[in-house]
Design a protein around this motif. Structure first.
Motif, PDB file in Angstrom:
ATOM      1  N   PRO A 140       0.809  -1.221   0.000  1.00  0.00           N
ATOM      2  CA  PRO A 140       0.000   0.000   0.000  1.00  0.00           C
ATOM      3  C   PRO A 140       0.844   1.275   0.000  1.00  0.00           C
ATOM      4  N   PHE A 141       2.040   1.220   0.609  1.00  0.00           N
ATOM      5  CA  PHE A 141       2.916   2.393   0.600  1.00  0.00           C
ATOM      6  C   PHE A 141       3.323   2.739  -0.835  1.00  0.00           C
ATOM      7  N   VAL A 142       3.724   1.732  -1.605  1.00  0.00           N
ATOM      8  CA  VAL A 142       4.122   1.958  -2.999  1.00  0.00           C
ATOM      9  C   VAL A 142       2.921   2.391  -3.836  1.00  0.00           C
ATOM     10  N   VAL A 143       1.779   1.760  -3.602  1.00  0.00           N
ATOM     11  CA  VAL A 143       0.552   2.137  -4.327  1.00  0.00           C
ATOM     12  C   VAL A 143       0.207   3.594  -4.033  1.00  0.00           C
ATOM     13  N   GLY A 144       0.343   3.995  -2.768  1.00  0.00           N
ATOM     14  CA  GLY A 144       0.083   5.383  -2.408  1.00  0.00           C
ATOM     15  C   GLY A 144       1.032   6.351  -3.097  1.00  0.00           C
ATOM     16  N   MET A 145       2.295   5.951  -3.245  1.00  0.00           N
ATOM     17  CA  MET A 145       3.264   6.795  -3.938  1.00  0.00           C
ATOM     18  C   MET A 145       2.853   7.020  -5.393  1.00  0.00           C
ATOM     19  N   VAL A 146       2.413   5.965  -6.056  1.00  0.00           N
ATOM     20  CA  VAL A 146       1.987   6.092  -7.456  1.00  0.00           C
ATOM     21  C   VAL A 146       0.782   7.015  -7.558  1.00  0.00           C
ATOM     22  N   HIS A 147      -0.182   6.852  -6.647  1.00  0.00           N
ATOM     23  CA  HIS A 147      -1.349   7.735  -6.659  1.00  0.00           C
ATOM     24  C   HIS A 147      -0.953   9.179  -6.370  1.00  0.00           C
ATOM     25  N   GLY A 148       0.006   9.351  -5.445  1.00  0.00           N
ATOM     26  CA  GLY A 148       0.456  10.701  -5.133  1.00  0.00           C
ATOM     27  C   GLY A 148       1.105  11.366  -6.326  1.00  0.00           C
ATOM     28  N   LEU A 149       1.881  10.613  -7.072  1.00  0.00           N
ATOM     29  CA  LEU A 149       2.520  11.160  -8.256  1.00  0.00           C
ATOM     30  C   LEU A 149       1.486  11.541  -9.302  1.00  0.00           C
ATOM     31  N   ALA A 150       0.457  10.693  -9.446  1.00  0.00           N
ATOM     32  CA  ALA A 150      -0.575  10.959 -10.442  1.00  0.00           C
ATOM     33  C   ALA A 150      -1.409  12.181 -10.071  1.00  0.00           C
ATOM     34  N   GLY A 151      -1.610  12.414  -8.772  1.00  0.00           N
ATOM     35  CA  GLY A 151      -2.432  13.541  -8.358  1.00  0.00           C
ATOM     36  C   GLY A 151      -1.664  14.816  -8.103  1.00  0.00           C
ATOM     37  N   SER A 152      -0.353  14.766  -8.271  1.00  0.00           N
ATOM     38  CA  SER A 152       0.464  15.927  -7.921  1.00  0.00           C
ATOM     39  C   SER A 152       0.225  17.123  -8.837  1.00  0.00           C
ATOM     40  N   ALA A 153      -0.022  16.890 -10.122  1.00  0.00           N
ATOM     41  CA  ALA A 153      -0.172  18.008 -11.060  1.00  0.00           C
ATOM     42  C   ALA A 153      -1.351  18.889 -10.685  1.00  0.00           C
ATOM     43  N   ALA A 154      -2.537  18.266 -10.477  1.00  0.00           N
ATOM     44  CA  ALA A 154      -3.733  19.047 -10.147  1.00  0.00           C
ATOM     45  C   ALA A 154      -3.602  19.718  -8.788  1.00  0.00           C
ATOM     46  N   LEU A 155      -3.047  19.002  -7.803  1.00  0.00           N
ATOM     47  CA  LEU A 155      -2.911  19.579  -6.473  1.00  0.00           C
ATOM     48  C   LEU A 155      -1.965  20.771  -6.479  1.00  0.00           C
ATOM     49  N   LEU A 156      -0.847  20.650  -7.188  1.00  0.00           N
ATOM     50  CA  LEU A 156       0.135  21.737  -7.185  1.00  0.00           C
ATOM     51  C   LEU A 156      -0.401  22.975  -7.881  1.00  0.00           C
ATOM     52  N   LEU A 157      -1.241  22.805  -8.901  1.00  0.00           N
ATOM     53  CA  LEU A 157      -1.887  23.962  -9.525  1.00  0.00           C
ATOM     54  C   LEU A 157      -2.766  24.687  -8.513  1.00  0.00           C
ATOM     55  N   LEU A 158      -3.491  23.926  -7.709  1.00  0.00           N
ATOM     56  CA  LEU A 158      -4.341  24.514  -6.677  1.00  0.00           C
ATOM     57  C   LEU A 158      -3.508  25.221  -5.619  1.00  0.00           C
ATOM     58  N   VAL A 159      -2.414  24.592  -5.207  1.00  0.00           N
ATOM     59  CA  VAL A 159      -1.560  25.161  -4.161  1.00  0.00           C
ATOM     60  C   VAL A 159      -0.929  26.473  -4.629  1.00  0.00           C
ATOM     61  N   VAL A 160      -0.386  26.463  -5.829  1.00  0.00           N
ATOM     62  CA  VAL A 160       0.291  27.651  -6.359  1.00  0.00           C
ATOM     63  C   VAL A 160      -0.658  28.839  -6.431  1.00  0.00           C
TER      64      VAL A 160
END
Length: 235
Positions: A140-160
């Motif tokens: 699950p840790f590795v699976v979470g990392m993959v999901h985090g990478l996939a969701g990083s683009a949209a989240l970072l746009l929101l954060v910025v």
């Protein structure tokens, strides 16, 4: 930026993190791991491991993007989503393989009064408890990392768009991650309840529910891969 505004922003990040844990692909991925769990507490820990991997990757991506002033190209974000879809297919297939290896079949034998049939299994075990613990934590840790990478683009746009400094951005991501950790811990524990009840109720219920989890993960994974449009480009 006022303290009130910062607290409001962090509160929003935490709430969005909790909500983020309920995304269908997250629930499907964790369900395939929880399906092999033996307790509610263990299932909750699986959700925490997922959340930790997810948060770690979001923070790393945030530091790289904000530190080097780069953006994640849409094409790269598509490939991240494609990887999530492929991972869901693999997870669902792995669960199906585990069910097959358990050797479920209908067993017939004579009783007084006639022939009796019931579902029977010959479970394949390796007897290494530590291997099961590692599989339950690392997967699950590795699976979470993959999901985090996939969701990083949209989240970072929101954060910025919501913060002014890199420190505030990383803090927001960390609080968002905390929300996702707690949310996924709850999801893991709740998903395990019908699994454990099925185990206690009837062997066929156990097999059917896990089979449904496997099929759901594969179907959602294939849909995710198709929705990116990359399968058409590849083939």
């Amino acid at each position: 930026m006022s303290d009130w505004h910062v607290l409001t922003m962090l509160g929003l990040g935490f709430t969005l993190g909790l909500r983020h844990a309920l995304d269908a692909d997250h629930v499907a991925a964790v369900s395939t791991v929880v399906a092999r769990s033996s307790s509610v507490w263990r299932s909750g820990a699986i959700g925490v491991c997922w959340g930790l991997g997810h948060t770690l990757m979001l923070i790393v991506a945030g530091i790289v993007v904000l530190g080097f002033k780069v953006a994640i190209p849409p094409q790269v974000a598509q490939w991240f989503e494609f990887a999530v879809g492929g991972m869901l297919v693999v997870l669902g297939g792995s669960l199906a393989r585990a069910l097959y290896r358990e050797g479920w079949h209908w067993h017939s034998h004579e009783h007084e009064g006639g022939l009796h049939r019931h579902l029977h299994q010959h479970r394949a075990t390796d007897g290494h408890d530590h291997a099961h613990w590692l599989d339950g934590a690392i997967r699950p840790f590795v699976v979470g990392m993959v999901h985090g990478l996939a969701g990083s683009a949209a989240l970072l746009l929101l954060v910025v768009s919501a913060v002014r400094t890199a420190t505030e951005a990383v803090t927001y991501i960390a609080v968002f991650g905390l929300g996702s950790i707690l949310g996924m811990m709850a999801v893991g524990a709740l998903v395990s309840l019908p699994v454990l009840y099925a185990d206690a109720w009837h062997p066929l219920a156990r097999w059917s529910l896990r089979g449904l989890m496997s099929l759901s993960s594969v179907a959602l994974g294939l849909w995710t891969m198709l929705s990116t449009g990359l399968l058409t480009a590849l083939f």
